[in-house]
Design a protein around this motif. Structure first.
Motif, PDB file in Angstrom:
ATOM      1  N   THR A   1       0.834  -1.205   0.000  1.00 34.75           N
ATOM      2  CA  THR A   1       0.000   0.000   0.000  1.00 34.75           C
ATOM      3  C   THR A   1       0.865   1.250   0.000  1.00 34.75           C
ATOM      4  OG1 THR A   1      -1.725  -1.158   1.243  1.00 34.75           O
ATOM      5  CG2 THR A   1      -1.815   1.255   1.223  1.00 34.75           C
ATOM      6  N   CYS A   2       0.619   2.155  -0.950  1.00 34.40           N
ATOM      7  CA  CYS A   2       1.407   3.391  -1.032  1.00 34.40           C
ATOM      8  C   CYS A   2       1.138   4.298   0.157  1.00 34.40           C
ATOM      9  CB  CYS A   2       1.080   4.141  -2.328  1.00 34.40           C
ATOM     10  SG  CYS A   2       1.841   3.402  -3.796  1.00 34.40           S
ATOM     11  N   TYR A   3       2.121   5.130   0.456  1.00 36.09           N
ATOM     12  CA  TYR A   3       1.975   6.096   1.551  1.00 36.09           C
ATOM     13  C   TYR A   3       0.950   7.165   1.173  1.00 36.09           C
ATOM     14  CZ  TYR A   3       6.536   4.103   2.827  1.00 36.09           C
ATOM     15  OH  TYR A   3       7.569   3.249   3.131  1.00 36.09           O
ATOM     16  N   SER A   4       0.226   7.642   2.159  1.00 39.59           N
ATOM     17  CA  SER A   4      -0.702   8.752   1.939  1.00 39.59           C
ATOM     18  C   SER A   4       0.085  10.054   1.837  1.00 39.59           C
ATOM     19  CB  SER A   4      -1.706   8.842   3.089  1.00 39.59           C
ATOM     20  OG  SER A   4      -1.036   9.214   4.295  1.00 39.59           O
ATOM     21  N   GLU A   5      -0.566  11.109   1.388  1.00 38.78           N
ATOM     22  CA  GLU A   5       0.100  12.409   1.325  1.00 38.78           C
ATOM     23  C   GLU A   5       0.539  12.867   2.713  1.00 38.78           C
ATOM     24  OE1 GLU A   5       1.123  14.108  -1.296  1.00 38.78           O
ATOM     25  OE2 GLU A   5       0.408  12.421  -2.486  1.00 38.78           O
ATOM     26  N   ALA A   6      -0.281  12.575   3.725  1.00 45.02           N
ATOM     27  CA  ALA A   6       0.083  12.936   5.104  1.00 45.02           C
ATOM     28  C   ALA A   6       1.323  12.168   5.544  1.00 45.02           C
ATOM     29  CB  ALA A   6      -1.096  12.644   6.034  1.00 45.02           C
ATOM     30  N   ASP A   7       1.402  10.869   5.151  1.00 45.59           N
ATOM     31  CA  ASP A   7       2.594  10.071   5.480  1.00 45.59           C
ATOM     32  C   ASP A   7       3.836  10.672   4.838  1.00 45.59           C
ATOM     33  OD1 ASP A   7       1.192   8.179   6.968  1.00 45.59           O
ATOM     34  OD2 ASP A   7       0.818   6.899   5.218  1.00 45.59           O
ATOM     35  N   ILE A   8       3.724  11.026   3.552  1.00 47.76           N
ATOM     36  CA  ILE A   8       4.869  11.581   2.832  1.00 47.76           C
ATOM     37  C   ILE A   8       5.369  12.850   3.504  1.00 47.76           C
ATOM     38  CG2 ILE A   8       5.582  12.696   0.676  1.00 47.76           C
ATOM     39  CD1 ILE A   8       5.558   9.703   0.430  1.00 47.76           C
ATOM     40  N   ARG A   9       4.446  13.738   3.852  1.00 49.57           N
ATOM     41  CA  ARG A   9       4.848  14.984   4.527  1.00 49.57           C
ATOM     42  C   ARG A   9       5.513  14.696   5.870  1.00 49.57           C
ATOM     43  NH1 ARG A   9      -0.111  16.796   2.288  1.00 49.57           N
ATOM     44  NH2 ARG A   9      -1.231  16.303   4.220  1.00 49.57           N
ATOM     45  N   ARG A  10       4.953  13.756   6.615  1.00 51.06           N
ATOM     46  CA  ARG A  10       5.514  13.427   7.930  1.00 51.06           C
ATOM     47  C   ARG A  10       6.893  12.798   7.795  1.00 51.06           C
ATOM     48  NH1 ARG A  10       4.368   8.719  11.023  1.00 51.06           N
ATOM     49  NH2 ARG A  10       2.701   8.237   9.533  1.00 51.06           N
ATOM     50  N   PHE A  11       7.039  11.861   6.845  1.00 51.43           N
ATOM     51  CA  PHE A  11       8.331  11.193   6.673  1.00 51.43           C
ATOM     52  C   PHE A  11       9.391  12.161   6.149  1.00 51.43           C
ATOM     53  CE2 PHE A  11       5.778   7.089   5.694  1.00 51.43           C
ATOM     54  CZ  PHE A  11       5.538   6.911   7.048  1.00 51.43           C
ATOM     55  N   ALA A  12       8.980  13.091   5.272  1.00 51.53           N
ATOM     56  CA  ALA A  12       9.941  14.043   4.707  1.00 51.53           C
ATOM     57  C   ALA A  12      10.486  14.976   5.772  1.00 51.53           C
ATOM     58  CB  ALA A  12       9.273  14.849   3.593  1.00 51.53           C
ATOM     59  N   VAL A  13       9.641  15.362   6.691  1.00 49.35           N
ATOM     60  CA  VAL A  13      10.070  16.262   7.769  1.00 49.35           C
ATOM     61  C   VAL A  13      10.887  15.515   8.813  1.00 49.35           C
ATOM     62  CG1 VAL A  13       9.266  17.713   9.671  1.00 49.35           C
ATOM     63  CG2 VAL A  13       8.155  17.854   7.439  1.00 49.35           C
ATOM     64  N   ASP A  14      10.502  14.288   9.074  1.00 49.12           N
ATOM     65  CA  ASP A  14      11.175  13.497  10.116  1.00 49.12           C
ATOM     66  C   ASP A  14      11.341  12.066   9.617  1.00 49.12           C
ATOM     67  OD1 ASP A  14      12.193  12.359  12.387  1.00 49.12           O
ATOM     68  OD2 ASP A  14      10.304  12.424  13.521  1.00 49.12           O
ATOM     69  N   ILE A  15      12.497  11.767   9.002  1.00 49.04           N
ATOM     70  CA  ILE A  15      12.725  10.448   8.433  1.00 49.04           C
ATOM     71  C   ILE A  15      12.699   9.366   9.505  1.00 49.04           C
ATOM     72  CG2 ILE A  15      15.237  10.452   8.626  1.00 49.04           C
ATOM     73  CD1 ILE A  15      13.111   9.081   5.711  1.00 49.04           C
ATOM     74  N   GLN A  16      13.005   9.721  10.758  1.00 53.74           N
ATOM     75  CA  GLN A  16      12.969   8.743  11.832  1.00 53.74           C
ATOM     76  C   GLN A  16      11.571   8.181  12.037  1.00 53.74           C
ATOM     77  OE1 GLN A  16      15.295   7.323  13.685  1.00 53.74           O
ATOM     78  NE2 GLN A  16      16.930   8.357  12.576  1.00 53.74           N
ATOM     79  N   SER A  17      10.562   8.985  11.693  1.00 51.63           N
ATOM     80  CA  SER A  17       9.189   8.508  11.846  1.00 51.63           C
ATOM     81  C   SER A  17       8.894   7.363  10.887  1.00 51.63           C
ATOM     82  CB  SER A  17       8.196   9.655  11.632  1.00 51.63           C
ATOM     83  OG  SER A  17       8.295  10.166  10.315  1.00 51.63           O
ATOM     84  N   LEU A  18       9.623   7.324   9.745  1.00 47.01           N
ATOM     85  CA  LEU A  18       9.492   6.198   8.824  1.00 47.01           C
ATOM     86  C   LEU A  18      10.253   4.993   9.341  1.00 47.01           C
ATOM     87  CD1 LEU A  18       8.832   4.747   6.169  1.00 47.01           C
ATOM     88  CD2 LEU A  18      10.752   5.957   5.115  1.00 47.01           C
ATOM     89  N   LEU A  19      11.471   5.224   9.791  1.00 50.13           N
ATOM     90  CA  LEU A  19      12.307   4.127  10.254  1.00 50.13           C
ATOM     91  C   LEU A  19      11.743   3.458  11.500  1.00 50.13           C
ATOM     92  CD1 LEU A  19      15.810   5.782   9.750  1.00 50.13           C
ATOM     93  CD2 LEU A  19      14.668   4.145   8.254  1.00 50.13           C
ATOM     94  N   SER A  20      10.958   4.205  12.268  1.00 46.94           N
ATOM     95  CA  SER A  20      10.418   3.649  13.504  1.00 46.94           C
ATOM     96  C   SER A  20       9.095   2.915  13.291  1.00 46.94           C
ATOM     97  CB  SER A  20      10.213   4.765  14.537  1.00 46.94           C
ATOM     98  OG  SER A  20       9.272   5.717  14.057  1.00 46.94           O
ATOM     99  N   THR A  21       8.573   2.957  12.040  1.00 45.78           N
ATOM    100  CA  THR A  21       7.334   2.237  11.746  1.00 45.78           C
ATOM    101  C   THR A  21       7.654   0.882  11.137  1.00 45.78           C
ATOM    102  OG1 THR A  21       7.114   3.035   9.469  1.00 45.78           O
ATOM    103  CG2 THR A  21       6.234   4.454  11.232  1.00 45.78           C
ATOM    104  N   ASN A  22       6.617   0.128  10.827  1.00 46.99           N
ATOM    105  CA  ASN A  22       6.803  -1.157  10.150  1.00 46.99           C
ATOM    106  C   ASN A  22       6.544  -1.029   8.650  1.00 46.99           C
ATOM    107  OD1 ASN A  22       7.369  -2.615  12.526  1.00 46.99           O
ATOM    108  ND2 ASN A  22       5.169  -2.751  12.997  1.00 46.99           N
TER     109      ASN A  22
END
Length: 256
Positions: free
Chosen positions: A218-239
């Protein structure tokens, strides 16, 4: 390097051949890469390298390519093709092959004169290869072009096909004046559902740890993309970082 960064890098390296197509053109490219891999099985790595060197010598020092897949590229000059942005599918319309365009060209045209010279030139380079090698290389080229159902029965037939479709001089004519290619019938190509194939491969690829699940496609939502772009750790800390390894669309969205 942090452990989670190493995990992502390792996963991306594992999955380099299993990217799930996110556009129609990516689906088509995945299909032709699979076809070329099957056609190349009859040759050793040394033979494939020799073929590449032969064709690069034929093309000239200014037009060398890094792979046979790049030399036999049916998407050349299709930068504005709608397939680059269309959703994945199983059929695509592509320009005619140069070998097909040759059947419509005036015998006194620049195209025909250059084509004659190029066929003679490749005939010279092909002298170092056996009949079976030339026929096999032509079949590999047809696989890369998705020239479905194409078969070769003679050395001269194969040389003509290779020369016309690998010529950098004829590519230059195409880039300058594409009227001949536009006048010739386009190709409509039907191919396998590569999204389904790649998902199946990933779900059954036992060497990948941790294994993939349906949710990972499943592709990331626009909200996910904005959150991950600002804080890449938020991506690395998810599954959800496994999705990034297989989706070029989300890679581009996050990169931009």
């Amino acid at each position: 390097m942090r452990p989670q960064d190493r995990d992502l890098e390792h996963l991306i390296r594992q999955l380099s051949d299993y990217i799930v197509p996110s556009t129609l053109m990516e689906s088509f490219d995945a299909y032709r890469e699979e076809s070329v891999t099957a056609s190349a099985l009859r040759f050793s790595k040394a033979q494939l390298s020799w073929f590449l060197e032969t064709l690069n010598e034929f093309r000239g020092a200014d037009d060398r390519k890094n792979s046979l897949l790049d030399i036999f590229d049916p998407s050349m000059f299709t930068f504005e093709h709608t397939a680059w942005g269309a959703v994945p599918g199983t059929q695509i319309e592509m320009p005619p092959l140069t070998s097909e365009v040759a059947n419509f060209a005036d015998r006194e045209s620049e195209f025909a004169l250059v084509a004659k010279i190029e066929i003679e030139a490749l005939r010279h380079y092909a002298e170092l290869h056996t009949r079976e090698e030339i026929l096999g290389l032509a079949q590999l080229a047809a696989s890369s072009f998705a020239d479905q159902g194409r078969a070769f029965y003679g050395r001269e037939e194969a040389i003509r096909y290779l020369a016309l479709n690998a010529s950098s001089l004829l590519e230059d004519i195409w880039a300058t004046d594409d009227s001949l290619w536009k006048d010739a019938p386009a190709r409509r190509i039907h191919f396998d559902d590569m999204v389904r194939k790649r998902k199946y491969d990933l779900l059954s690829f036992e060497s990948i740890q941790p294994p993939f699940e349906q949710a990972d496609f499943t592709c990331y939502s626009e909200a996910d993309i904005r959150r991950f772009a600002v804080d890449i750790q938020s991506l690395l800390s998810t599954n959800r970082m496994k999705h990034l390894a297989i989706c070029t669309r989300c890679q581009l969205r996050l990169g931009s």
